[in-house]
Every structure is written in C-alpha cells, then in structure tokens.
Design an enzyme around this catalytic site. Structure first.
Site, PDB file in Angstrom:
ATOM      1  CG  HIS A 478      -2.286   0.715   0.969  1.00  0.00           C
ATOM      2  ND1 HIS A 478      -2.367   1.940   0.351  1.00  0.00           N
ATOM      3  CD2 HIS A 478      -3.530   0.558   1.565  1.00  0.00           C
ATOM      4  CE1 HIS A 478      -3.604   2.340   0.304  1.00  0.00           C
ATOM      5  NE2 HIS A 478      -4.233   1.701   1.080  1.00  0.00           N
ATOM      6  CE1 TYR A 593      -8.906   7.049   7.088  1.00  0.00           C
ATOM      7  CE2 TYR A 593     -10.027   6.043   5.030  1.00  0.00           C
ATOM      8  CZ  TYR A 593      -8.846   6.630   5.476  1.00  0.00           C
ATOM      9  OH  TYR A 593      -7.875   6.829   4.877  1.00  0.00           O
ATOM     10  CB  THR A 606      -6.576   8.712   0.525  1.00  0.00           C
ATOM     11  OG1 THR A 606      -5.517   8.789   1.867  1.00  0.00           O
ATOM     12  CG2 THR A 606      -6.301   7.917  -0.475  1.00  0.00           C
TER      13      THR A 606
END
Length: 776
Positions: A478, A593, A606
């Site tokens: 990630h 979230y 993001t």
C-alpha cells in the site's frame, strides 16, 4: 526443470600457434538486441520527458510560433520584441550573431512564454471547484465558461504526465475551519460532557498552539509539491513496525462468474503478458491521463475534462518496500527485464524478453510449464523464506542485513526485489462456487489477503497469484500508491483476457519457442540462525492470518440503477446503509472512515470522509424505531445523503479534516510540543473503515451485453482490532459486491452475520418503497 541457458559470448584457448578465439554469434546477437532495446527505451523516455515538459505546447506549436514570428518580422518590418532582437546581436552567441538566429531565439522565447501563460491559467482554472455544485441540465453560466476555458487551455493529445505541472497545490485549510468541522463530526459519538470537554480542548488549541503549527504547514505548502503526501507515506506506512500483511496490503479478485481456462500456466501466460504490455504503455506514457469521474457527484456530466494527478503510477513496477530497523524505504528501479516466480517453496527468475522483444503469451506459458514440471526440493529455509515479509518489520530488517547483504543470498534477494513484479503459482484451488457461495468466496478472499503467510512476497509493489485451477488474483503493497492505481492495471488485465483468448484445450494461442532459455532457479544458502528468524516471523504472521474473518456479499437485489432513479448518490446510500447496519449490530454509532481521493491536486493521495454525521444518525434512529418506510424517513434519508455528498466534495477539494490534523501533529512532534487536543484526535480508533473500489475504465467492460464479465472487486483487513473493514464495488445497474473483514478474537465483531444481515433488511425496504422517492 530446464536450467537457465548459459550463453557465452566468446571463448579462447592458448595453443603453441597462438590464441584461438571462438565467438558465439547467438550470444553476441542477444547482446546487440538487448542493447538496442535499452537505447530505444532511453530515447522514448527522453522524448516523453520533452513532450511532457513543454505541454500544453508541442513541437508543431513551436514551429508555428517561430515561423509566424519570423514572417511577421520580415514582411512587416516591425519588431514586436521591442528591441530585444537587436540587443541579442551583442551577445557572444553563435546563433545571435545572425539576424535569422536572433529571430529564432526570440520566437523560442515567445513560444515558452505562451506555454507558461497557458500552464498557469490552467492551474488557476483547476483551482476553482465551484463546478461541483452544478447539476446536469442546469449548469450555471460560470461553470459553462469555466468548462470552455479548461478545454481551451488543456492542449491536445495529453500524455500520462502532461498535466502534472498544471495541477494546483493542495491548499491548507484554516485551523478554525478544521476544528469546527472536527467537532461537528464527533458530536453524534459523544455525550454532552465529553463534547464540552473536547470543545474546550479545541478552542485552546485553536487559540494557542494551532496558529504556530499552521505557520510551518503554510511554509511547507509553498515549498513542497504537496504538504501531506511525503509525511503520509513515511509516518502512516513506512514507519509502521507491525506486519504489513493484512494490516496494510490489500487484494483484488478475478471475474466472479467466468472461468476462462483451468490451465494454470496458460492463465499465467495471458495475465503476465497483459501486465507487461501495460508496463510498456506506462513506460511510453501512452496511458491516457485519468480524468475525474463525476459519477460520484450525482447529475454532473463533466467527464474527460478535469485531470487528476498521475504521479502514483511511476512506482507501479520494479518496486519493493525495503525493511529498515526504524523505518522502511521504497526501492524503485528504472527498468527490470525479469519477474520473480514462487512455486512449492522454490523461487525462480524468469526473463521477459528474448530476441529483443517481449515474450508472447504462449512463450510465457512455456516458462510456467517448466516451473510447474520442476520436481526439485526447496533448499533448507527456502520454502518459508517469504514469511520474513509477512512478520514484523524490525526482525526482517535485521535478518536482511545479517544474512542477505552479501554473497549469493544477496544476488537471489536482488533478483526478487528488482523484479518487475512477483508471481505465485499457487498449489491450491480457489473459485466462486454457486453451490457454496459463502464458503468459496470467503476462502478465496483469505487466500488472496494472506495465503499461507510464506507464499507471497508482501514487500513487492504487487503479487499476481495464479491458482491451480486457473483462477487468479492480486495482492498489493500500500505505501507506494493507493488502490485505484492498482485497480486501473487490474481492469486492463481482466479486459485483455477475453481478447487474448485460449485454445479449445485451454492453452494460450501461439507456438512454443524452440530455443527459449529456461527459468533460472535461485540458489539460497540460509543458515540455521536465519531459519529461526523465519519461523519466528511465520508464527507472528499465522496468528494474524488465523484471526482474520472475511466475508463477501455479491448483492444483486438491485444496484446503482434503482438508487439513481431515486435521485440519490449510490455511494452516499451505501454509506448510510452501513451506518444503519452497524447500529443494528452494536446499538451505537462509531467513528467511520471512508477513503476519498485528493488527486485533483498535485501528488494528492487520499482524505477521510467521516461518514457518521448527525443527519445520518437521525435517519438511522428513525428507521430503528419503525422500519416501515414513510415520507418523513425518506426525507431524512435524502438530507443525510446530501450531507454526505457535501462532505465528500470538501474532502476532494482540500477542505478535509484528518490530513490537516495529521500534519499539524507531525509539526508539533518536530517542535517538541505536546497537544492534548491533537493527541486525543489521532488516538481515536476507526471501528468502521470503508472504501469504494471504483470501476474506472467503464469502456472496457460491456456489462449490458456481457453481464458475466464482472469482477468480484477487492478488499482489505480491519483497521481496528474490534472493528470492521468494508470494501465495495458498484458494477452495472444491478450488482454491488461487498468485502467485509473483522477479527475472530474480538467479541464485538462478526463479519458473516451482523453487517450483511442488517444491510439486507434496509436495502429490502428501499427496494419495496423506492417509488415514493420521486414524490418527495
């Protein structure tokens, strides 16, 4: 197994008559072709760099401007340069000594000036986000004018990175606005006493420490391309010392209902070839720059107009996360001509080029067949070696330095870490089974998320997993990029599979290569001490993997078609449905979230949308009191959906809460200042972490004529030990796939029963009473 071809360029022997030299023409030919390929790639990169650097200008534009200027100057006998041409004659430049040379220099300067003006005008235009309030069929005059100007200054035929210099910088919100929106977001989660205390902490921070920290952030925003992204990558991802398996890495699935072939090597051949074709397009910047998909904003019709940042694509291939004792680093190679493959405990290096060209699908299948046919046993410690990448980071960093920093272990590790990507030929079978939907999909998800904990190299930018029965999937690291970047690649791979096709026997089309050198088996020398570290990491990883509960719901009662007919955003509707499901499960609300992107700005990644709002809570309480759908509850739903969409707009346009608070906290740590407010804000757990996987290249999948070609989407592990991770993908007008994860060890969560059952209850109500929406 066919061992690697040992090509020797030349041999020589010393004889009484002198030196006898023997040249291997085939080896020299391969050296020549390899060098030719390398120089072609360098030239393409140089050309693309020039084209991107002058965009929205172009070589053709340069010729037009220079020739026009020279013609105007010659025939009109005027000097638009206001004497600059004459002054250039005094410079000691060879070009400036000639009249035509001076005109060329001035024309070039004029061309560069036009480019800079266009670029800065476009940057100013893209900094305006009033278009988000517009609706299809009722665009305001200002939005129409803005839209025309954006198209006018955007240039023609942009390449992948053409807009990078025209994107605005992420703005820094005011401390006052961030604190106000934060308090608004936590109000439904706190009682009066808790809220009063947090309000006091917020006011104190806003008045005292906040302005000082804000000054440093403002300074960084003026100097750096993005004031968030580098700190986000370092502190959220790279400095984490826990396992990245489950906690950070995520997965993507194959087609849900289609099984193109059951031949493992053939599926690998087409998939790997498709990925290498994508890499070639990426290297040549031939992938079109991504434009903002306004489908997330109901009613907007501004597709293919608003560019998004493409910087995350740069590290998709030839990239590895390298462990460190205190922090990891990202290692990226400009070029890699091989991939690394794992099968039954052995590692192989497979070259992707021969005869100066990329291997064809059948030739890659041939290489995979050779690996599958290899009956050799793993060397001691080799089989479970990749468990080091699944466990905690510090032991892996120390083991890497102690056991893999020299000798043949270093060469073998380099072969993996410098590979284009990693491939696992899995010896298990995974597939959607219509007779056992729940168990088959849940097993598939867990396999992609963690496998056996030692058969994926979790540090690589992404792993392709090909199962024994031909099903495939992907596991991605990630830190280097977010899921939509990998999703764009994965959509390309899935769309190419039917085009490349298979023979009736399930093999790739084409012929095998008679002289293709075989894969190279990596030879390790792993000490007993290192094997102990591997086993220790494997124990940690298995405990984590065994604790993960995964559940997948292919929801086909209805999809975005029905939701949009109710004039409601599909994303907002799903988020509200999840809030209702969680409340029915827990009897309370939680901090939620939802990932939003900030790629409208340069190097944006993001932002968080805090989906649990006062408006959503009002609707949920109304539904819990009485599940019959009435006009009053539908009105509450519409108000909640509009609130959610407004928060989504704020997050996308740099007015979010959490990244600003995170950066303020980082600055406070650098200054050695403690903030009770920031410390408490950043310690709050996200017990419901959600994300939508967008279908970005809709044109690649004709789901109307071929509804079977739908992906299962992808998912991730839970963020909190006592929370849920929920990923969803909206496919066509009648399918939404959900991926729900939690931990068995928590008595607070049950992925299989709670959220899914509650979600079905609510969506069933909407389906029954959807006709009432249009009457509100």
């Amino acid at each position: 197994m066919a061992e690697a071809h040992q090509a020797v360029a030349f041999q020589f022997t010393v004889t009484p008559d002198g030196i006898d030299l023997h040249l291997c023409h085939e080896a020299l030919r391969q050296v020549y072709l390899s060098g030719l390929h390398s120089w072609k790639k360098r030239f393409v990169r140089f050309k693309n760099g020039v084209m991107t650097g002058v965009y929205p200008g172009s070589p053709a534009g340069f010729m037009i401007v220079v020739v026009s200027y020279m013609s105007y100057n010659k025939y009109k006998m005027l000097d638009p340069s206001l004497g600059l041409v004459a002054k250039l004659g005094h410079l000691p430049l060879a070009l400036a000594t000639q009249p035509h040379g001076r005109r060329v220099l001035v024309g070039t300067g004029l061309w560069v000036t036009i480019i800079m003006i266009m670029r800065n005008v476009l940057k100013s235009l893209l900094s305006w986000h009033g278009w988000m309030q517009s609706r299809h069929g009722s665009l305001t005059l200002s939005t129409r004018v803005w839209l025309f100007l954006v198209k006018l200054f955007s240039g023609r035929k942009p390449m992948l990175y053409s807009f990078q210099n025209s994107l605005p910088r992420l703005p820094v919100p005011s401390v006052k606005d961030t604190c106000r929106r934060y308090l608004e977001s936590v109000r439904p989660l706190m009682n009066d006493e808790q809220f009063e205390r947090m309000t006091a902490l917020s006011k104190d921070f806003e008045k005292n420490l906040g302005p000082r920290l804000q000054w440093y952030l403002k300074l960084k925003s003026w100097w750096a391309s993005n004031y968030v992204s580098d700190w986000w990558e370092e502190y959220i991802y790279l400095r984490g010392r826990g396992p990245i398996m489950v906690n950070s890495n995520y997965y993507a699935m194959d087609f849900l209902y289609v099984f193109p072939t059951s031949v493992q090597a053939a599926r690998a051949g087409n998939a790997i070839h498709s990925i290498m074709l994508y890499r070639r397009k990426l290297d040549r910047a031939q992938i079109k720059p991504r434009m903002f998909n306004t489908s997330r904003i109901p009613g907007l019709m501004l597709l293919h107009t608003i560019p998004m940042c493409s910087s995350q694509y740069e590290r998709m291939f030839n990239t590895t996360r390298v462990p460190g004792v205190e922090t990891d680093t990202i290692q990226h190679m400009n070029e890699s001509k091989h991939i690394a493959v794992y099968h039954k405990g052995r590692f192989f290096k497979v070259w992707m080029f021969y005869d100066g060209r990329l291997l064809l699908p059948r030739e890659i299948e041939q290489q995979m067949e050779r690996i599958l046919a290899d009956k050799s046993e793993p060397s001691p410690g080799e089989e479970k070696l990749a468990a080091l990448t699944a466990g905690e980071r510090t032991p892996w960093a120390k083991a890497r330095d102690a056991h893999f920093s020299r000798g043949k272990n270093k060469l073998c590790l380099d072969a993996i870490e410098k590979a284009a990507f990693f491939v696992t030929l899995d010896d298990t079978e995974q597939r959607y089974d219509a007779d056992n939907k729940v168990k088959s999909l849940d097993s598939y998800a867990k396999s992609l998320l963690h496998g056996k904990c030692y058969d994926r190299w979790f540090d690589k930018s992404f792993n392709i997993i090909i199962y024994k029965n031909g099903t495939m999937g992907l596991n991605a690291e990630h830190s280097w990029a977010d899921a939509p970047i990998v999703g764009h690649l994965w959509e390309h791979v899935l769309s190419m599979d039917p085009k490349l096709g298979y023979t009736e026997e399930g093999h790739c089309h084409g012929k095998q290569h008679p002289n293709l050198p075989g894969p190279q088996r990596l030879q390790w020398d792993i000490s007993a001490e290192c094997q102990e570290v591997i086993e220790s990491s494997l124990t940690v990883a298995r405990a984590l993997a065994d604790d993960v509960d995964c559940h997948i719901i292919p929801f086909n009662e209805f999809g975005k078609g029905l939701i949009k007919s109710c004039r409601t955003s599909p994303d907002a509707f799903i988020q509200i449905a999840l809030q209702l499901a969680h409340y029915r499960d827990k009897g309370k609300f939680c901090l939620t979230y939802e990932a939003s992107m900030t790629r409208l700005f340069r190097e944006g990644r993001t932002e968080t949308v805090r989906s649990c709002t006062m408006e959503t809570c009002d609707f949920v309480r109304a539904m819990v009191r009485d599940e019959t759908v009435s006009f009053s509850r539908l009105r509450l739903l519409k108000v909640a959906a509009e609130k959610h969409q407004n928060m989504y707009r704020l997050a996308m346009t740099g007015e979010g809460i959490d990244r600003h608070l995170f950066c303020l906290y980082v600055v406070s740590k650098y200054l050695g200042e403690d903030s009770a407010f920031l410390k408490e804000v950043l310690s709050e757990p996200w017990r419901l972490s959600t994300s939508q996987t967008p279908l970005q290249q809709v044109e690649l999948f004709d789901l109307v004529r071929h509804p079977e070609l739908v992906s299962s989407g992808g998912g991730f592990g839970p963020v909190a030990d006592d929370g849920y991770g929920v990923s969803y993908i909206i496919l066509g007008d009648s399918l939404i796939n959900f991926h729900i994860s939690s931990k068995f060890s928590s008595p607070e969560t049950v992925s299989r029963a709670s959220l899914s059952d509650s979600f079905y209850l609510f969506t069933g109500s909407l389906n029954k009473f959807s006709s009432l929406f249009n009457r509100i």
